[in-house]
Design a protein around this motif. Sequence first.
Motif: not given
Length: 222
Positions: A76-78, A57-59, A96-100, A84-90
């Motif tokens: 980017a969805d990494e 939901l946050i993604d 001014g920033a790269i954020i995850t 399959r269906n494993g952990h992903t991160y944004l």
Amino acid sequence: MEILSNHLRSNCDPGLAGVLSLSVKEAYRFLDDLVEREKILKHKDMKKTLGHLRHGLIDVALKQVLQSSSIPHEIADETSSKYRNGHTYLMIETKGAIITPAKVFKSRDVPKKAIYRSKGGLLNKQYNLFEEPADINAQYDESNPPFLLLTYGGLNHKLEFVTLGLPNVGVLGWIDQVNITNAPVLLINQEEVSNDLQLTFTSEAEKIIMRGVDNGGKEGAI
């Protein structure tokens, strides 16, 4: 020290902190309502899926609220899992920033070690070299923006804080942090954005819940 707050003020879009905070708060609000509505989520085994629901939901919220804002950005969805269906991160790249984003229990906590965070932390090597906080903004290079962590969380699945942090190399500690929980939101139509989010959240939540049911509630928490 105001290292990060000065950087956000001088080098980032003035609406960035508010958009990030709103995204997290809307996701948590929907999750709270969903748990109250859906009896299946109160089952002991299904509670193991709450971490995945929150993460998804946050993604969704970050993507949609940023898209509704006037803030130039790329997302980017990494994946950090071979499954399959494993952990992903944004990975969000903006002026001014790269954020995850990352979930933590206490506002000063550093997220548990992860390869992608450690790689991001290397971008902050320039910041570790300065002895005087004021030097950081004087030496800021827009072609090499800092890596920031958007951390959020609290106990018992409740949202108690939203922060932006500048981690050190290796993401072992904080160079500086800023609490953005109550950052002002600069959106033309916040109510319309919230309404659109509700529809998107509903669709996404249904998919995640069904995966949890299919897996016997063994999704695990993030």
